[in-house]
Design a protein around this motif. Sequence first.
Motif, short mmCIF file in Angstrom:
data_model
loop_
_atom_site.label_atom_id
_atom_site.label_comp_id
_atom_site.label_asym_id
_atom_site.label_seq_id
_atom_site.Cartn_x
_atom_site.Cartn_y
_atom_site.Cartn_z
N GLN A 64 -23.35 80.74 -93.79
CA GLN A 64 -24.01 79.56 -93.20
C GLN A 64 -25.43 79.88 -92.75
N THR A 65 -25.62 81.01 -92.12
CA THR A 65 -26.96 81.42 -91.68
C THR A 65 -27.88 81.64 -92.87
N GLY A 66 -27.37 82.28 -93.92
CA GLY A 66 -28.19 82.52 -95.10
C GLY A 66 -28.66 81.22 -95.74
N ASP B 110 -42.10 81.79 -95.42
CA ASP B 110 -42.63 83.06 -95.88
C ASP B 110 -41.78 83.49 -97.08
N PHE B 111 -42.43 83.85 -98.18
CA PHE B 111 -41.69 84.13 -99.41
C PHE B 111 -40.80 85.36 -99.27
N PHE B 112 -41.24 86.35 -98.53
CA PHE B 112 -40.42 87.54 -98.31
C PHE B 112 -39.16 87.16 -97.53
N LEU B 113 -39.35 86.37 -96.47
CA LEU B 113 -38.22 85.90 -95.66
C LEU B 113 -37.29 85.03 -96.50
N PHE B 114 -37.88 84.15 -97.31
CA PHE B 114 -37.08 83.29 -98.20
C PHE B 114 -36.20 84.12 -99.12
N PHE B 115 -36.77 85.16 -99.71
CA PHE B 115 -36.02 85.98 -100.65
C PHE B 115 -34.90 86.74 -99.94
N VAL B 116 -35.14 87.17 -98.71
CA VAL B 116 -34.10 87.85 -97.93
C VAL B 116 -32.90 86.93 -97.73
N PHE B 117 -33.18 85.68 -97.31
CA PHE B 117 -32.09 84.73 -97.10
C PHE B 117 -31.42 84.35 -98.44
N TRP B 118 -32.22 84.21 -99.48
CA TRP B 118 -31.70 83.85 -100.81
C TRP B 118 -30.68 84.89 -101.28
N GLU B 119 -30.99 86.17 -101.07
CA GLU B 119 -30.08 87.23 -101.47
C GLU B 119 -28.96 87.43 -100.46
N ALA B 120 -29.25 87.17 -99.18
CA ALA B 120 -28.25 87.40 -98.14
C ALA B 120 -27.02 86.51 -98.31
N LEU C 228 -25.81 85.56 -101.10
CA LEU C 228 -25.12 85.92 -102.34
C LEU C 228 -23.88 86.77 -102.06
N VAL C 229 -24.00 87.73 -101.15
CA VAL C 229 -22.88 88.65 -100.87
C VAL C 229 -21.70 87.93 -100.23
N PRO C 230 -21.91 87.12 -99.16
CA PRO C 230 -20.75 86.41 -98.59
C PRO C 230 -20.02 85.53 -99.60
N ILE D 47 -17.64 88.20 -110.05
CA ILE D 47 -18.62 89.06 -110.71
C ILE D 47 -19.56 88.23 -111.58
N LYS D 48 -19.01 87.24 -112.26
CA LYS D 48 -19.83 86.37 -113.11
C LYS D 48 -20.84 85.62 -112.26
N PHE D 49 -20.40 85.07 -111.13
CA PHE D 49 -21.31 84.38 -110.21
C PHE D 49 -22.41 85.31 -109.72
#
Length: 553
Positions: free
Chosen positions: A127-129, A138-148, A150-152, A170-172
Amino acid sequence: MQNHMLSIILFTPLVGALILLFVPKENKDAVRWIANLFALGGFLVSLPLVPMFWAQRFDATQHFKFIEGAPNNWIPSIGAGYVIGIDGISFLLIMLTTLLGWISILSSWTAIENRVKEYYVWFLILQTGMLGVFMALDFFLFFVFWEAMLVPMYLLIGIWGGPRKLYAAIKFFLYTLAGSVLMLLGILFLYFHHYSASSPHVYTFSIPELYKTAPLIYSDPAYGPTIATLLFFAFFFAFAIKVPMFPFHTWLPDAHVEAPTAGSVILAGVLLKMGTYGFIRFSLPFFPDVLMHTKVRGWMITLSIIAIIYGALVSLMQKDMKKLVAYSSVSHVGFCTLGIFALNSAGLSGSVLQQINHGISTGALFLIVGILYERRHTREISEYGGISNVMPVYATITMIMFLSSMGLPLLNGFVGEFTILQGTFMENWRWGAWAVPGVVLAAAYLLWLYQRVFFGTVTNPKNEKLHDLTPREVLTFVPLLIMAFWIGLYPKPFFQILEQPVNQIVENVRNPRSGGPVNASIQPAVEQLKTEPVATTAAVINPPAAAQIKRKN
């Protein structure tokens, strides 16, 4: 409090996840109560944002509102900063995220029995991601959340999913990661280009600053249209996979079918919107000249129309209810991308509203399928029949949400689809004509599904003693029903919230050299809307056109 409103909304679910770490995993009831309280709390703390944003909805002096932080204040050595802010587009998506996050966690009360603590921890982190993606400036911050996030989502599918959960997870993960790598390369190119194009030379990931230099790549003698087009496609693949657009959609049915019910709700309701949000927030303002090229735009429209028709036809053939709803998502988000690439105010406004509608309607459809699966542990359509005789409340709610999803007038889906088709016809009537059959096919597969599952007599003895919805289950549908009727009956507030950012984006795409935050021809309409009521949807979407109609009458 207003100065830190977005941070409070952003980190409330994360605080809940951290508190759950100290709760013994054996105490499942305590884990459930705490998770649900923080999910509800995340929704409740977002509600004050509604009147705050409403008061500033026509403020054209600043594109982003409630800005927190400053550029380069997080990792100054690389120019990354903790900067968050919202406009009307991200505001609506944030409210959708907090609402569906609460509903998803509430729907998991009896569905999850194994590793309960870990499930809720990862869900709250997810939910936070998602919220961070819609807030980051900020694009760096955006990318951190974008990837964050993915794992959950990978873990929610891989641990609590169905029989083929590892394959789907794995496909996702691989699909999304492949797109993310290309987007990262594009971000780095924009980052270094900004340094060379800015004066004085500054390294920064600030999105508002990159808005100023990214469109210059197309006309820069050192790069030119070829590099600008390659950059556009680097971002396009990341966002198209996330939407997903045809032919990048193949991960979606597997992920939906194998994910737990709440995972499917949040995947369809929010995660898919990250792709459409990326198109609107980045692709359109960064690469206006590329998008206005006839061939590029033609391909975007073509892929959207294929998704609309293909998704609907495949839905007709499904024997599994959840897979049917999954493919219907491909069709419905095709309308969303069609509205985006129509590149006018009507199409873009309708697209954002339809993204909200899709989250409401399709989220409800996955809840509906999940409830039946909890009782019978099968999603095969042939296993059912005559369900309305034993579950009348369930059948009534299902019918309303089916009608909402197929776009019946007076419900939310109609407003979004009509506005998208209006904008599409304004650009090219052939595009609209090809898209219209998708509306008919949606009615076909949904009504046929309802007829097979709910009408007739109960022929399967296993269905004779199914119990109707519990109060908790009814509660999960109440907010979705309210929103479906509200948007369908009175969409004016939503169009007013969207008007200022949509008009600005369209002006920047159509006339990238204008340089102003809002075109001069739009500003008088904004001022007029502050003092005069808006009589029609068209007046909110396209004030100049509405004025012409008024003069003719």
